[in-house]
Scaffold this active site. Structure first.
Site, PDB file in Angstrom:
ATOM      1  N   ASP A   1       0.838  -1.207   0.000  1.00  0.00           N
ATOM      2  CA  ASP A   1       0.000   0.000   0.000  1.00  0.00           C
ATOM      3  C   ASP A   1       0.868   1.251   0.000  1.00  0.00           C
ATOM      4  O   ASP A   1       0.558   2.246  -0.647  1.00  0.00           O
ATOM      5  CB  ASP A   1      -0.894   0.039   1.248  1.00  0.00           C
ATOM      6  CG  ASP A   1      -2.120  -0.835   1.065  1.00  0.00           C
ATOM      7  OD1 ASP A   1      -2.371  -1.278  -0.068  1.00  0.00           O
ATOM      8  OD2 ASP A   1      -2.814  -1.081   2.072  1.00  0.00           O
TER       9      ASP A   1
ATOM     10  N   SER B   1     -18.081  -5.039   0.669  1.00  0.00           N
ATOM     11  CA  SER B   1     -16.849  -4.676   1.391  1.00  0.00           C
ATOM     12  C   SER B   1     -17.230  -3.597   2.388  1.00  0.00           C
ATOM     13  O   SER B   1     -18.396  -3.237   2.506  1.00  0.00           O
ATOM     14  CB  SER B   1     -15.815  -4.098   0.443  1.00  0.00           C
ATOM     15  OG  SER B   1     -15.615  -4.963  -0.624  1.00  0.00           O
ATOM     16  N   LEU B   2     -16.238  -3.050   3.061  1.00  0.00           N
ATOM     17  CA  LEU B   2     -16.506  -1.964   4.006  1.00  0.00           C
ATOM     18  C   LEU B   2     -15.668  -0.755   3.645  1.00  0.00           C
ATOM     19  O   LEU B   2     -14.557  -0.889   3.140  1.00  0.00           O
ATOM     20  CB  LEU B   2     -16.148  -2.405   5.429  1.00  0.00           C
ATOM     21  CG  LEU B   2     -17.035  -3.478   6.060  1.00  0.00           C
ATOM     22  CD1 LEU B   2     -16.474  -3.903   7.405  1.00  0.00           C
ATOM     23  CD2 LEU B   2     -18.458  -2.954   6.238  1.00  0.00           C
TER      24      LEU B   2
ATOM     25  N   LYS C   1     -11.897  -7.106  13.597  1.00  0.00           N
ATOM     26  CA  LYS C   1     -11.839  -7.406  12.165  1.00  0.00           C
ATOM     27  C   LYS C   1     -10.744  -8.450  11.951  1.00  0.00           C
ATOM     28  O   LYS C   1      -9.571  -8.193  12.247  1.00  0.00           O
ATOM     29  CB  LYS C   1     -11.537  -6.134  11.382  1.00  0.00           C
ATOM     30  CG  LYS C   1     -11.627  -6.316   9.888  1.00  0.00           C
ATOM     31  CD  LYS C   1     -11.500  -4.964   9.204  1.00  0.00           C
ATOM     32  CE  LYS C   1     -11.678  -5.062   7.709  1.00  0.00           C
ATOM     33  NZ  LYS C   1     -10.805  -5.992   7.043  1.00  0.00           N
TER      34      LYS C   1
ATOM     35  N   ARG D   1     -15.734 -15.067  -1.489  1.00  0.00           N
ATOM     36  CA  ARG D   1     -16.360 -13.804  -1.883  1.00  0.00           C
ATOM     37  C   ARG D   1     -16.321 -13.586  -3.399  1.00  0.00           C
ATOM     38  O   ARG D   1     -17.275 -13.120  -3.991  1.00  0.00           O
ATOM     39  CB  ARG D   1     -15.637 -12.642  -1.218  1.00  0.00           C
ATOM     40  CG  ARG D   1     -16.199 -11.286  -1.656  1.00  0.00           C
ATOM     41  CD  ARG D   1     -15.140 -10.206  -1.658  1.00  0.00           C
ATOM     42  NE  ARG D   1     -14.496 -10.142  -0.367  1.00  0.00           N
ATOM     43  CZ  ARG D   1     -14.976  -9.440   0.638  1.00  0.00           C
ATOM     44  NH1 ARG D   1     -16.061  -8.728   0.486  1.00  0.00           N
ATOM     45  NH2 ARG D   1     -14.363  -9.442   1.791  1.00  0.00           N
TER      46      ARG D   1
ATOM     47  N   GLU E   1     -15.187 -15.439   8.248  1.00  0.00           N
ATOM     48  CA  GLU E   1     -13.814 -15.342   7.776  1.00  0.00           C
ATOM     49  C   GLU E   1     -13.104 -16.667   8.049  1.00  0.00           C
ATOM     50  O   GLU E   1     -13.243 -17.225   9.146  1.00  0.00           O
ATOM     51  CB  GLU E   1     -13.150 -14.190   8.569  1.00  0.00           C
ATOM     52  CG  GLU E   1     -12.037 -13.486   7.899  1.00  0.00           C
ATOM     53  CD  GLU E   1     -12.448 -12.471   6.821  1.00  0.00           C
ATOM     54  OE1 GLU E   1     -13.643 -12.321   6.514  1.00  0.00           O
ATOM     55  OE2 GLU E   1     -11.524 -11.851   6.276  1.00  0.00           O
TER      56      GLU E   1
ATOM     57  N   LYS F   1     -20.674  -1.631  13.239  1.00  0.00           N
ATOM     58  CA  LYS F   1     -21.902  -1.547  12.438  1.00  0.00           C
ATOM     59  C   LYS F   1     -23.093  -1.214  13.324  1.00  0.00           C
ATOM     60  O   LYS F   1     -23.007  -1.314  14.554  1.00  0.00           O
ATOM     61  CB  LYS F   1     -22.128  -2.835  11.640  1.00  0.00           C
ATOM     62  CG  LYS F   1     -21.837  -4.139  12.316  1.00  0.00           C
ATOM     63  CD  LYS F   1     -21.806  -5.268  11.279  1.00  0.00           C
ATOM     64  CE  LYS F   1     -21.531  -6.599  11.944  1.00  0.00           C
ATOM     65  NZ  LYS F   1     -21.375  -7.685  10.977  1.00  0.00           N
TER      66      LYS F   1
ATOM     67  N   LYS G   1      -9.645   1.002  10.725  1.00  0.00           N
ATOM     68  CA  LYS G   1      -8.347   0.357  10.509  1.00  0.00           C
ATOM     69  C   LYS G   1      -7.289   0.937  11.452  1.00  0.00           C
ATOM     70  O   LYS G   1      -7.152   2.156  11.548  1.00  0.00           O
ATOM     71  CB  LYS G   1      -7.889   0.571   9.060  1.00  0.00           C
ATOM     72  CG  LYS G   1      -8.763  -0.136   8.020  1.00  0.00           C
ATOM     73  CD  LYS G   1      -8.634  -1.634   8.053  1.00  0.00           C
ATOM     74  CE  LYS G   1      -7.758  -2.253   7.006  1.00  0.00           C
ATOM     75  NZ  LYS G   1      -7.890  -1.886   5.656  1.00  0.00           N
TER      76      LYS G   1
HETATM   77  S1  IVH Z   1     -18.882  -7.614   8.988  1.00  0.00           S
HETATM   78  C1  IVH Z   1     -20.229  -5.715   4.510  1.00  0.00           C
HETATM   79  N1  IVH Z   1     -17.154  -8.428  10.728  1.00  0.00           N
HETATM   80  O1  IVH Z   1     -13.666  -7.606   6.378  1.00  0.00           O
HETATM   81  C2  IVH Z   1     -19.411  -6.731   5.163  1.00  0.00           C
HETATM   82  N2  IVH Z   1     -16.463  -8.377   8.474  1.00  0.00           N
HETATM   83  O2  IVH Z   1     -13.253  -5.147   4.829  1.00  0.00           O
HETATM   84  C3  IVH Z   1     -19.626  -6.673   6.628  1.00  0.00           C
HETATM   85  N3  IVH Z   1     -14.161  -9.130   8.113  1.00  0.00           N
HETATM   86  O3  IVH Z   1     -15.978  -8.219   3.874  1.00  0.00           O
HETATM   87  C4  IVH Z   1     -18.827  -7.687   7.259  1.00  0.00           C
HETATM   88  N4  IVH Z   1     -13.713  -9.578  10.202  1.00  0.00           N
HETATM   89  O4  IVH Z   1     -14.665 -10.271   4.896  1.00  0.00           O
HETATM   90  C5  IVH Z   1     -17.382  -8.187   9.437  1.00  0.00           C
HETATM   91  N5  IVH Z   1     -15.768  -9.150  12.422  1.00  0.00           N
HETATM   92  C6  IVH Z   1     -15.971  -8.913  11.129  1.00  0.00           C
HETATM   93  C7  IVH Z   1     -14.980  -9.130  10.153  1.00  0.00           C
HETATM   94  C8  IVH Z   1     -15.284  -8.845   8.827  1.00  0.00           C
HETATM   95  C9  IVH Z   1     -13.250  -9.580   8.974  1.00  0.00           C
HETATM   96  C10 IVH Z   1     -13.938  -8.957   6.662  1.00  0.00           C
HETATM   97  C11 IVH Z   1     -15.105  -9.330   5.831  1.00  0.00           C
HETATM   98  C12 IVH Z   1     -15.489  -8.048   5.142  1.00  0.00           C
HETATM   99  C13 IVH Z   1     -14.224  -7.311   5.136  1.00  0.00           C
HETATM  100  C14 IVH Z   1     -14.437  -5.819   4.977  1.00  0.00           C
END
Ligand code: IVH
Length: 674
Positions: free
Chosen positions: A38, A83-84, A116, A137, A179, A295, A319
């Protein structure tokens, strides 16, 4: 940077990033961390922004990632795997909340925060309680069918547990998203085994997890200890799962692992505290994480708020600051440690790593530099975990400019310390000053620290310094402030009164003038005048310590050699410790501006002997009134103070420059003494 230089750098960056991407996406291997890649992408994007005509369609900045591999059956997701959006600090989290509040005025928001995980996203589809399909995914709409591999993961139940109150989840379709990860301990054990078998090591747990899932041999998958951790539970009737907290509770009941750390909050500031906690404690988790997911707990609200681009409005990924970054080595300088060893320090183009700006790192010793082949001009990956001091992980040889030369310790010692003799310590990697035995350097530096021009502790002369150090009571400069009378009395030289005087003399010197303190540190090339200039330019030790080479060089009278020497001193981990110790023991240097002194902007040279005071005393008094004390006569000298027995040449030179000649009596008058 010229356009041709930019073109050359862009070409090298593109080649290196594309190579990284090829290994990562096609071979499931990692040539460097995502953070380092990055960092390179950021440099490329910055260069491209300055030279837009150099952007080409094949540039890594012009790509989107994540197409499913043709070797797997492709499966369409029941709903898009999103994604987020990333946020990196408190302000960005609060801005997200602000946007939500605008969209839903007056609604009490409840947040659900989870760790995460750094793994591979996967959707598990259960039909009537039985595992039917596992899908990666892919591009979010279509993923790869990796069921055979996922079935080998021990904590993925082939049949959901049916528990009172949750039986309905074993009826019809239940999708669980989460995950696939590998625990750090499992990863390390695997790599230890690989090392024992002389096989190449795996790069990191995430790549290994992804590589294992995205290959066609379930036996291989079974041999690698993977885990699944859920973060979402989806039913055809979404009202069955009203909140994420309910989803996590239900997941546990039906036999699916989810993070125990996940918590519901009603106040966003508590979420931020939670984030801070896990940022610091992330290394204690059994798996790798690079942030938090925050969230809205209410899933109906979450769904109603919809999606922008590829990310839902109702969630963000917070992050943590990356622990790796790339930067260039501007210089390698040598600092002399307390025992006379020469410690090489790399000076970098300043870069933010794990939330703080890094501009130097110790390179340990000559062997280490040779082993990593670190050269001035190189681009390097630097690494910093938590409080740990930054380290050079490796050189990106692909980005090396043409004219670099290997670092030569002996030549550098010669260049940087022509007046000193060094020898390589037998059996060690260190080079040390010759003829330095025992605590000789410490004695010299403490004498200097206590001297008139510095702390001016008159009870701490040469003999007392030697006695205290030889008795083991003083092991560094700061240790004098911790001395008690009782301790001092254990040394033969001291009696009650002299011990008392010593300790009180030291304690009285706890709030020295900043410039005296800086001078007292004994930084090479930093004499009394430079110390004043530094105090005036930076105002505190902390600001001086974090000044970059450029900032130092921008101070009047400070050139490259002095700036390098100051940088090297503050970059030395021992000195960092020493400064911390001074602070802990209550030493608080005070800055007083010299700008308003009556002698401000006036430069003095003294020639010949003075009667009323020594030259050093005169110099110090001149400086205290804001004047500069110069050692040689120059065009900018305001006054030449003519003492006893002065040679004609000096006077002729002063006459040529038009310097005003004054007597000792005139000087005393200017100093307000007569
Ligand atoms: S919630 C819309 N919770 O991070 C997706 N995601 O950068 C909401 N991930 O796509 C996912 N740990 O693959 C969620 N505790 C967690 C997570 C998590 C890893 C991943 C997941 C997501 C990505 C987003």
């Amino acid at each position: 940077m010229t356009k041709t230089e930019a073109q050359d750098r862009i070409a090298k960056l593109k080649a290196l990033i594309n190579d990284y991407r090829y290994h990562y996406h096609v071979l499931d291997e990692s040539t460097m961390s995502e953070a380092a890649a990055d960092s390179l992408k950021h440099e490329l994007a910055t260069l491209e922004a300055s030279f837009p005509e150099l952007i080409t369609a094949d540039s890594p900045t012009q790509r989107v990632a994540g197409e499913p591999l043709a070797k797997f059956t492709q499966v369409t997701h029941s709903s898009r795997m999103l994604s987020l959006n990333d946020v990196f600090n408190t302000e960005e989290v609060l801005a997200w909340v602000e946007r939500l509040r605008k969209l839903r005025p007056g609604v009490d928001l409840e947040y659900f925060a989870d760790i995460k995980m750094d793994g591979l996203a996967c959707a598990l589809v259960y039909q009537d309680g039985f595992l039917q399909t596992a899908i990666t995914r892919g591009n979010g709409f279509v993923g790869e069918d990796v069921t055979l591999n996922v079935r080998t993961i021990e904590n993925v139940p082939l049949q959901l547990r049916s528990r009172a109150g949750y039986e309905h989840l074993s009826i019809g379709r239940t999708e669980i998203r989460g995950e696939i990860i590998m625990l750090k301990a499992d990863f390390e054990a695997l790599n230890r085994q690989r090392a024992a078998e002389d096989k190449p090591l795996f790069a990191n747990p995430r790549n290994l997890a992804a590589g294992t899932i995205r290959q066609l041999d379930p036996a291989l998958a079974a041999a690698r200890p993977l885990r699944f951790r859920a973060y979402d539970l989806i039913r055809p009737d979404s009202s069955e799962i009203p909140t994420y907290s309910y989803a996590y509770q239900a997941l546990q009941q039906i036999g699916i692992s989810a993070n125990q750390q996940a918590t519901v909050f009603t106040d966003i500031t508590e979420v931020l505290t939670f984030a801070q906690h896990w940022d610091a404690a992330r290394h204690e988790l059994p798996f790798n994480t690079d942030g938090l997911v925050i969230k809205l707990n209410d899933r109906r609200l979450y769904a109603e708020l919809g999606v922008v681009g590829k990310a839902p409005r109702g969630a963000v990924a917070y992050k943590y600051a990356a622990e790796e970054a790339t930067t260039t080595v501007k210089d390698i300088i040598l600092s002399i440690g307390r025992t006379g060893t020469a410690n090489p320090v790399a000076v970098f183009e300043p870069v933010v790593v794990a939330g703080s700006t890094v501009q130097h790192a110790t390179l340990h010793n000559a062997d280490e530099i040779t082993r990593k082949d670190i050269r001035v001009g190189d681009t390097v990956i630097i690494y910093k975990a938590g409080d740990i001091i930054p380290q050079v992980l490796k050189v990106l040889v692909e980005l090396r400019p043409k004219q670099t030369v290997p670092f030569d310790m002996e030549a550098e010692l010669q260049r940087q310390y022509p007046e000193l003799d060094f020898e390589r310590v037998p059996g060690e990697a260190a080079y040390r000053m010759k003829n330095v035995t025992g605590p000789l350097l410490l004695k010299r530096s403490l004498e200097h620290y206590a001297s008139k021009g510095a702390m001016d502790i008159d009870t701490l002369g040469e003999k007392n310094v030697a006695a205290l150090i030889d008795a083991g009571l003083v092991t560094d400069l700061a240790a004098i402030y911790a001395l008690s009378e009782a301790q001092v009395l254990t040394v033969d030289r001291f009696a009650k009164l002299s011990a008392q005087k010593l300790v009180s003399g030291i304690q009285a010197a706890k709030q020295p003038l900043l410039e005296r303190f800086i001078y007292g540190l004994g930084i090479r090339h930093v004499g009394a005048q430079t110390a004043i200039d530094l105090a005036d330019a930076f105002g505190s030790v902390a600001v001086l310590a974090s000044a970059s080479l450029e900032t130092l060089q921008a101070v009047d009278g400070i050139g490259t050699v002095v700036a390098e020497s100051i940088t090297a001193w503050f970059a030395d981990a021992d000195n960092e410790q020493l400064l911390k110790k001074f602070e802990e023991l209550g030493v608080a240097p005070q800055y007083e501006s010299h700008a308003n002194g009556p002698l401000h902007n006036q430069n003095f040279v003294i020639t010949g002997g003075l009667e009323a005071m020594s030259r050093d005393e005169a110099a110090s008094k001149i400086r205290n009134l804001g004047g500069n004390f110069q050692s040689t006569l120059g065009k900018d000298t305001t006054y030449l103070v003519v003492g006893a027995n002065v040679g004609a040449a000096k006077l002729a030179k002063a006459a040529k420059y038009g310097t005003k000649q004054i007597s000792e009596a005139d000087l005393l008058e200017l100093l307000g003494i007569k």
